[in-house]
Design a protein around this motif. Structure first.
Motif, PDB file in Angstrom:
ATOM      1  N   ASP A 132      -0.234   9.982  -4.481  1.00 29.00           N
ATOM      2  CA  ASP A 132      -0.062  10.418  -3.097  1.00 29.00           C
ATOM      3  C   ASP A 132       1.354  10.103  -2.611  1.00 29.00           C
ATOM      4  O   ASP A 132       1.968  10.893  -1.896  1.00 29.00           O
ATOM      5  CB  ASP A 132      -1.081   9.735  -2.183  1.00 29.00           C
ATOM      6  CG  ASP A 132      -2.505  10.123  -2.474  1.00 29.00           C
ATOM      7  OD1 ASP A 132      -2.748  11.276  -2.917  1.00 29.00           O
ATOM      8  OD2 ASP A 132      -3.400   9.264  -2.283  1.00 29.00           O
ATOM      9  N   VAL A 133       1.857   8.945  -3.007  1.00 36.21           N
ATOM     10  CA  VAL A 133       3.217   8.552  -2.631  1.00 36.21           C
ATOM     11  C   VAL A 133       4.221   9.541  -3.212  1.00 36.21           C
ATOM     12  O   VAL A 133       5.107  10.041  -2.509  1.00 36.21           O
ATOM     13  CB  VAL A 133       3.538   7.109  -3.082  1.00 36.21           C
ATOM     14  CG1 VAL A 133       4.998   6.765  -2.844  1.00 36.21           C
ATOM     15  CG2 VAL A 133       2.633   6.111  -2.376  1.00 36.21           C
ATOM     16  N   ALA A 177       4.167  12.793  -1.419  1.00 37.53           N
ATOM     17  CA  ALA A 177       4.710  12.723  -0.065  1.00 37.53           C
ATOM     18  C   ALA A 177       6.235  12.644  -0.035  1.00 37.53           C
ATOM     19  O   ALA A 177       6.862  13.198   0.859  1.00 37.53           O
ATOM     20  CB  ALA A 177       4.125  11.515   0.675  1.00 37.53           C
ATOM     21  N   ASP A 197       0.842  -1.206   0.000  1.00 40.01           N
ATOM     22  CA  ASP A 197       0.000   0.000   0.000  1.00 40.01           C
ATOM     23  C   ASP A 197       0.872   1.249   0.000  1.00 40.01           C
ATOM     24  O   ASP A 197       2.068   1.192   0.285  1.00 40.01           O
ATOM     25  CB  ASP A 197      -0.965  -0.005   1.192  1.00 40.01           C
ATOM     26  CG  ASP A 197      -0.258   0.052   2.527  1.00 40.01           C
ATOM     27  OD1 ASP A 197       0.255   1.120   2.886  1.00 40.01           O
ATOM     28  OD2 ASP A 197      -0.230  -0.985   3.222  1.00 40.01           O
ATOM     29  N   GLY A 198       0.248   2.354  -0.326  1.00 38.27           N
ATOM     30  CA  GLY A 198       0.974   3.600  -0.464  1.00 38.27           C
ATOM     31  C   GLY A 198       1.557   4.132   0.831  1.00 38.27           C
ATOM     32  O   GLY A 198       2.648   4.703   0.837  1.00 38.27           O
ATOM     33  N   LEU A 199       0.844   3.964   1.937  1.00 40.01           N
ATOM     34  CA  LEU A 199       1.355   4.455   3.217  1.00 40.01           C
ATOM     35  C   LEU A 199       2.631   3.722   3.613  1.00 40.01           C
ATOM     36  O   LEU A 199       3.600   4.343   4.071  1.00 40.01           O
ATOM     37  CB  LEU A 199       0.291   4.330   4.305  1.00 40.01           C
ATOM     38  CG  LEU A 199      -0.985   5.149   4.076  1.00 40.01           C
ATOM     39  CD1 LEU A 199      -2.004   4.890   5.178  1.00 40.01           C
ATOM     40  CD2 LEU A 199      -0.665   6.627   3.967  1.00 40.01           C
ATOM     41  N   GLU A 207      -6.378   3.716  -0.013  1.00 34.87           N
ATOM     42  CA  GLU A 207      -5.857   4.652   0.989  1.00 34.87           C
ATOM     43  C   GLU A 207      -4.955   5.715   0.358  1.00 34.87           C
ATOM     44  O   GLU A 207      -5.363   6.835   0.197  1.00 34.87           O
ATOM     45  CB  GLU A 207      -5.153   3.925   2.118  1.00 34.87           C
ATOM     46  CG  GLU A 207      -6.073   3.055   2.938  1.00 34.87           C
ATOM     47  CD  GLU A 207      -5.371   2.403   4.080  1.00 34.87           C
ATOM     48  OE1 GLU A 207      -4.456   3.000   4.661  1.00 34.87           O
ATOM     49  OE2 GLU A 207      -5.744   1.265   4.399  1.00 34.87           O
ATOM     50  N   ALA A 208      -3.742   5.378   0.010  1.00 31.53           N
ATOM     51  CA  ALA A 208      -2.827   6.327  -0.637  1.00 31.53           C
ATOM     52  C   ALA A 208      -2.408   5.729  -1.973  1.00 31.53           C
ATOM     53  O   ALA A 208      -1.818   4.658  -2.011  1.00 31.53           O
ATOM     54  CB  ALA A 208      -1.606   6.578   0.229  1.00 31.53           C
ATOM     55  N   ASP A 209      -2.757   6.418  -3.066  1.00 32.90           N
ATOM     56  CA  ASP A 209      -2.399   5.878  -4.381  1.00 32.90           C
ATOM     57  C   ASP A 209      -0.981   6.315  -4.759  1.00 32.90           C
ATOM     58  O   ASP A 209      -0.289   6.996  -3.997  1.00 32.90           O
ATOM     59  CB  ASP A 209      -3.420   6.274  -5.449  1.00 32.90           C
ATOM     60  CG  ASP A 209      -3.487   7.775  -5.721  1.00 32.90           C
ATOM     61  OD1 ASP A 209      -2.531   8.503  -5.395  1.00 32.90           O
ATOM     62  OD2 ASP A 209      -4.509   8.201  -6.282  1.00 32.90           O
TER      63      ASP A 209
END
Length: 71
Positions: free
Chosen positions: A65-66, A69, A36-38, A60-62
């Motif tokens: 988003d990664v 971040a 997952d992205g997180l 959640e985090a695509d």
């Protein structure tokens, strides 16, 4: 010099396929996998890979988003 690589995909089959393709490359070292992205954000900060195979569509985090971040 080996290219330190991280694989990020929410589908285990996709991660396994990427890993199998990369196994044939002597200059690639897979340093981790995330589902997952997180987890990818944390792994990128901790492992500092040279290359990331990053799925775009994840819960959640695509992938976008990664990228946002980690810069």
């Amino acid at each position: 010099m080996r290219i330190r690589t991280l694989i990020v995909d929410d589908e285990a089959l996709a991660r396994r396929g990427i890993r199998q393709h990369l196994a044939a490359e002597s200059d690639i070292e897979v340093v981790g996998e995330c589902s997952d992205g997180l987890a990818a954000i944390d792994a990128i900060a901790a492992l500092q890979p040279d290359l990331v195979f990053l799925d775009i569509s994840m819960p959640e985090a695509d992938g976008f988003d990664v990228v946002a971040a980690v810069g």
